[in-house]
Structures are given as C-alpha cells and as structure tokens.
Design a protein around this motif. Structure first.
Motif, mmCIF file in Angstrom:
data_model
loop_
_atom_site.group_PDB
_atom_site.id
_atom_site.type_symbol
_atom_site.label_atom_id
_atom_site.label_comp_id
_atom_site.label_asym_id
_atom_site.label_seq_id
_atom_site.Cartn_x
_atom_site.Cartn_y
_atom_site.Cartn_z
ATOM 1 N N LYS A 33 0.703 -1.191 0.001
ATOM 2 C CA LYS A 33 -0.077 0.108 0.075
ATOM 3 C C LYS A 33 1.088 1.335 -0.032
ATOM 4 O O LYS A 33 1.740 1.360 0.798
ATOM 5 N N VAL A 34 0.687 2.118 -1.080
ATOM 6 C CA VAL A 34 1.465 3.316 -1.040
ATOM 7 C C VAL A 34 0.672 4.449 0.070
ATOM 8 O O VAL A 34 -0.618 4.406 0.314
ATOM 9 N N THR A 35 1.592 5.060 0.995
ATOM 10 C CA THR A 35 1.105 5.608 2.191
ATOM 11 C C THR A 35 1.344 6.919 2.022
ATOM 12 O O THR A 35 0.821 7.836 2.781
ATOM 13 N N ALA A 246 -5.318 10.026 -14.444
ATOM 14 C CA ALA A 246 -6.598 9.964 -13.618
ATOM 15 C C ALA A 246 -7.903 9.676 -14.605
ATOM 16 O O ALA A 246 -8.294 10.351 -15.646
ATOM 17 N N ASP A 247 -8.236 8.334 -14.950
ATOM 18 C CA ASP A 247 -8.978 7.919 -15.984
ATOM 19 C C ASP A 247 -10.417 8.414 -15.938
ATOM 20 O O ASP A 247 -11.172 8.212 -16.809
ATOM 21 N N SER A 248 -11.112 8.852 -14.893
ATOM 22 C CA SER A 248 -12.063 9.409 -14.695
ATOM 23 C C SER A 248 -13.262 8.261 -15.204
ATOM 24 O O SER A 248 -14.259 8.500 -16.067
ATOM 25 N N HIS A 250 -13.120 6.140 -17.539
ATOM 26 C CA HIS A 250 -13.366 5.915 -19.056
ATOM 27 C C HIS A 250 -13.334 4.470 -19.372
ATOM 28 O O HIS A 250 -13.037 4.141 -20.837
ATOM 29 N N GLY A 251 -12.749 3.665 -18.502
ATOM 30 C CA GLY A 251 -12.366 2.282 -18.899
ATOM 31 C C GLY A 251 -11.537 1.992 -20.071
ATOM 32 O O GLY A 251 -10.417 2.052 -20.401
ATOM 33 N N TYR A 252 -12.226 1.008 -20.861
ATOM 34 C CA TYR A 252 -11.361 0.536 -22.325
ATOM 35 C C TYR A 252 -10.844 1.516 -23.040
ATOM 36 O O TYR A 252 -9.822 1.239 -23.896
ATOM 37 N N LYS A 253 -11.574 2.701 -22.936
ATOM 38 C CA LYS A 253 -10.679 3.853 -23.857
ATOM 39 C C LYS A 253 -9.310 4.260 -23.472
ATOM 40 O O LYS A 253 -8.805 4.963 -24.114
HETATM 41 C C1 LIG Z 1 -18.812 -0.812 -11.431
HETATM 42 C C2 LIG Z 1 -17.977 -0.511 -12.384
HETATM 43 C C3 LIG Z 1 -18.192 -1.136 -13.998
HETATM 44 C C4 LIG Z 1 -17.319 -0.934 -14.893
HETATM 45 N N1 LIG Z 1 -17.417 -1.522 -16.163
HETATM 46 C C5 LIG Z 1 -16.616 -1.233 -16.888
HETATM 47 C C6 LIG Z 1 -16.825 -1.817 -18.137
HETATM 48 O O1 LIG Z 1 -17.638 -2.576 -18.442
HETATM 49 N N2 LIG Z 1 -15.924 -1.473 -19.273
HETATM 50 C C7 LIG Z 1 -14.987 -0.407 -18.988
HETATM 51 O O2 LIG Z 1 -14.242 -0.151 -19.967
HETATM 52 N N3 LIG Z 1 -14.883 0.147 -17.918
HETATM 53 C C8 LIG Z 1 -15.451 -0.293 -16.779
HETATM 54 N N4 LIG Z 1 -15.372 0.411 -15.574
HETATM 55 C C9 LIG Z 1 -14.203 1.395 -15.553
HETATM 56 C C10 LIG Z 1 -12.799 0.779 -15.104
HETATM 57 O O3 LIG Z 1 -12.999 -0.215 -14.303
HETATM 58 C C11 LIG Z 1 -11.897 1.930 -14.996
HETATM 59 O O4 LIG Z 1 -12.058 2.794 -15.845
HETATM 60 C C12 LIG Z 1 -10.640 1.282 -14.849
HETATM 61 O O5 LIG Z 1 -10.408 -0.115 -14.043
HETATM 62 C C13 LIG Z 1 -9.489 2.146 -14.633
HETATM 63 O O6 LIG Z 1 -8.168 1.450 -14.639
HETATM 64 P P1 LIG Z 1 -7.019 2.005 -13.766
HETATM 65 O O7 LIG Z 1 -5.964 1.161 -13.931
HETATM 66 O O8 LIG Z 1 -6.651 3.462 -13.977
HETATM 67 O O9 LIG Z 1 -7.479 1.738 -12.270
HETATM 68 P P2 LIG Z 1 -8.128 0.658 -11.265
HETATM 69 O O10 LIG Z 1 -8.114 -0.467 -12.240
HETATM 70 O O11 LIG Z 1 -8.902 1.043 -10.414
HETATM 71 O O12 LIG Z 1 -6.733 0.398 -10.592
HETATM 72 C C14 LIG Z 1 -6.221 1.128 -9.498
HETATM 73 C C15 LIG Z 1 -5.398 0.175 -8.548
HETATM 74 O O13 LIG Z 1 -4.702 0.972 -7.616
HETATM 75 C C16 LIG Z 1 -4.766 0.173 -6.334
HETATM 76 N N5 LIG Z 1 -4.434 1.081 -5.313
HETATM 77 C C17 LIG Z 1 -5.330 1.962 -4.732
HETATM 78 N N6 LIG Z 1 -4.716 2.867 -3.751
HETATM 79 C C18 LIG Z 1 -3.689 2.115 -3.751
HETATM 80 C C19 LIG Z 1 -2.654 2.359 -2.533
HETATM 81 N N7 LIG Z 1 -2.683 3.512 -1.817
HETATM 82 N N8 LIG Z 1 -1.545 1.650 -2.710
HETATM 83 C C20 LIG Z 1 -1.220 0.711 -3.762
HETATM 84 N N9 LIG Z 1 -2.350 0.650 -4.679
HETATM 85 C C21 LIG Z 1 -3.438 1.163 -4.310
HETATM 86 C C22 LIG Z 1 -5.904 -0.540 -6.266
HETATM 87 O O14 LIG Z 1 -5.865 -1.715 -5.479
HETATM 88 C C23 LIG Z 1 -6.218 -0.836 -7.671
HETATM 89 O O15 LIG Z 1 -5.661 -2.296 -7.998
HETATM 90 C C24 LIG Z 1 -16.289 0.143 -14.657
HETATM 91 C C25 LIG Z 1 -16.110 0.580 -13.399
HETATM 92 C C26 LIG Z 1 -16.772 0.495 -12.353
HETATM 93 C C27 LIG Z 1 -16.566 1.057 -10.998
#
Ligand SMILES: Cc1cc2nc3c(=O)[nH]c(=O)nc-3n(C[C@H](O)[C@H](O)[C@H](O)COP(=O)(O)OP(=O)(O)OC[C@H]3O[C@@H](n4cnc5c(N)ncnc54)[C@H](O)[C@@H]3O)c2cc1C
Length: 297
Positions: A33-35, A246-248, A250-253
């Motif tokens: 965990k990043v603190t 900061a993906d806001s 936007h998922g697959y995009k």
């Molecule tokens: C309910 C739901 C459904 C969705 N459905 C879809 C979909 O069908 N299709 C699609 O394209 N997108 C979907 N999305 C959006 C998609 O999940 C996100 O846009 C995507 O996961 C973001 O990717 P990321 O790597 O930026 O962050 P994340 O995938 O959220 O990864 C962030 C990581 O950081 C870790 N983390 C957090 N705090 C700390 C810390 N202090 N220290 C170390 N690690 C930490 C977390 O454990 C996590 O593993 C959905 C989102 C939600 C909430």
C-alpha cells in the motif's frame, strides 16, 4: 541499501520483494500500500514512494489509481479545487473530484438470450432515452427524465449483465469512504430501485425482456468512480516527476494510453494526450459536454 532491477529499496522495504513477479523486464510487486511520497529538499520532485513495507526510492512516479485517484492527489498535496475559465471569460472554482456510484446487475436469463441471428454474441448495447419509462412489473411511471442503460451477455454466462446511468454521491470527495470497495462496501451498493428500473428499461428496449424482472439476481454489485471536474481523464505531469493517469472511469478507452504515457515520460509529447492536460481548466479548454446521462459518454 540494496539495488534490485534498477530501483533502490531501503532495508525496511526489502521484504516487499518477496511478493514480486517479473514480466517483460517490469517488476510487479503486489500487496503493497502506498502511504505517501518522499519529496526532495531542493525541489518539488518525489524522491521516494512511501509504502506500508518501507520506502521505494525512485526517479519517476506514474499513478493510475482509478477510484483512488483522490488519495494519491491528496498524498501529493495537489489542490483541492480546480479553477475553470467559463465561456463568460470568468474563473469559477469547483471541487477537484466528484464521486459517482455505478449501479450494475445481472438478470438470470439463458446464456444465449441475446445471441444474434448469425449465431454470434451481440456487442454491448447502450441506450439513452427521453421516453417516459414505466415499470414492467407495476406499470407505474419510473421516470420521465432522461435515462440510460447498457447491457451485454454476462462474462460468466449468468445471463445478461449491465447497468444504468450512475448517480452522484452527494458528499465532498474527502468524505467519501472508497474502502472497502465495490461489493465489499457497506455503504455503496446497487439499490432495490435499480432492479425495477434496469429490468423495465431492458423490457422497454427489447420485448424479449418483458415479464423477466423476477429473474434479476439480487446481491452486492457496482462500485464508485472518481471523476475529474469535466468527467474526462487527466494525463499530466505534476511535481516534476509524477505522471498522473486519472481515468475518470473511462475504462476501455484507456487502452493504448500506457504506451503514449511511456513515450511522453521518455520525452516525446503525444498530440492525442495534449487536450487532457490539467491546465485545460484554467485555460477554459474543456471537452464538449454531452447530453448523455452518463458522465463518461
Ligand atoms: C462498477 C464498474 C463497472 C465498470 N465497467 C466497465 C466496463 O464494463 N468497461 C470498461 O471499459 N470500464 C468499466 N469500468 C471502468 C474501469 O473499471 C476503470 O476505468 C478502470 O479500471 C481504471 O483503470 P486504472 O488502472 O486507472 O485503475 P484501477 O483498475 O481502479 O486500478 C487502481 C489500482 O490501484 C490500487 N490502489 C489504490 N490505492 C492504492 C494504494 N494506496 N497503494 C497501492 N495501490 C493502490 C487499487 O487496489 C487498484 O488495483 C467500470 C467501473 C466500475 C466502478
């Protein structure tokens, strides 16, 4: 101090290496965990990532923390508000982050319920509508405001999975309990009202769903999303050597963004990422606002 794979771990954090894996020359260390962040004495730059297993010294930080973007933003002591230049030329101050709750569920129809005439599974279907929506069960009006749903075959074959447009969490972003996250959250779960609304909307869109509301699979689902002031991603460098994705929500995009970010860090600016800089707010160069009830479409 011991050197591993180009990174320097201090003796307190060396235990972290027990839980690492290597892929394509990248060391992935899980369960840490990043603190906080260690800052240089002569510059704003981050010189180390503080974790619950000690400090990892670094030259460059990349943050991609999805719903936890707020936490990293706070750890980096970045501003709690954004200043946005409006169309009127005046500056407006707004909270930096806003949480939305994404409600999702599964209706337990047969696995090939949506199979197309050519035998293939359909793409994700997304419908926004201003047509009044009536309950498929009680025939009462659910809403006469704009609504939206999406649905697709469930990945585990449990039926059809999807969601509705999310709702805004009515709290300052610092007051929102992101953890425990998702189905473990005692506070943010898909509501009973979702069942009626989503199943009725499915029936509104495709007759084959009529009378199927009772097949909705109850149980925890959904999760929080952390949105930027204009609900579009931010890709930018902060504090000299911290790159924030900061993906806001936007998922697959985001597919392909990692490579563009890597190139930017190595010195080649991406024309595709430029419109997503943090200073677009104070410049008033925001992205167009869509009429969709979804913050990410
Ligand atoms: C309910 C739901 C459904 C969705 N459905 C879809 C979909 O069908 N299709 C699609 O394209 N997108 C979907 N999305 C959006 C998609 O999940 C996100 O846009 C995507 O996961 C973001 O990717 P990321 O790597 O930026 O962050 P994340 O995938 O959220 O990864 C962030 C990581 O950081 C870790 N983390 C957090 N705090 C700390 C810390 N202090 N220290 C170390 N690690 C930490 C977390 O454990 C996590 O593993 C959905 C989102 C939600 C909430």
């Amino acid at each position: 101090m011991k050197k591993k794979g180009g990174y320097a771990f201090n003796k307190d954090s060396i235990k972290a290496l027990e839980n690492k894996s290597t892929s394509n020359g990248v060391e992935v260390i899980k369960g840490i965990k990043v603190t906080g962040f260690k800052r240089g004495s002569n510059s704003k730059a981050v010189t180390g990532v503080e974790t619950d297993r000690g400090t990892i010294e670094c030259e460059q930080v990349v943050v991609g923390a999805g719903p936890w973007a707020r936490d990293f933003w706070n750890m980096l002591e970045l501003p709690k508000t954004a200043h946005i230049k409006g169309k009127d030329g005046k500056m407006h101050e707004t909270d930096m982050w806003k949480y939305w709750m994404l409600q999702e569920g599964v209706i337990g129809v047969e696995a090939d319920f949506l199979k197309m005439n050519n035998g293939e599974q359909p793409p994700v279907i997304h419908v926004d509508s201003t047509a009044p929506l009536y309950s498929d069960k009680t025939k009462k009006l659910i809403t006469d405001k704009i609504w939206g749903i999406y649905y697709k075959p469930d990945i585990d074959g449990l039926g059809v999975q999807g969601g509705t447009s999310p709702y805004v969490v009515d709290k300052h972003f610092d007051q929102v309990n992101v953890d425990p996250y998702g189905i473990e959250s005692p506070e943010y779960q898909t509501t009973e009202a979702f069942n009626d609304m989503w199943c009725s909307a499915l029936a509104h869109c495709q007759k084959r769903f009529e009378g199927k509301s009772d097949l909705y699979r109850k149980g925890p689902s959904g999760g929080l999303g952390c949105m930027t002031p204009d609900s579009f991603p931010i890709f930018d460098r902060f504090l000299e050597n911290v790159y924030m994705i900061a993906d806001s929500n936007h998922g697959y995009k985001m597919i392909g963004v990692g490579e563009l970010v890597a190139k930017e860090i190595l010195g080649t600016e991406s024309d595709l990422l430029k419109p997503f800089r943090f200073n677009r707010y104070e410049k008033g160069e925001l992205h167009p606002t869509s009429n969709s009830p979804f913050p990410w479409s």
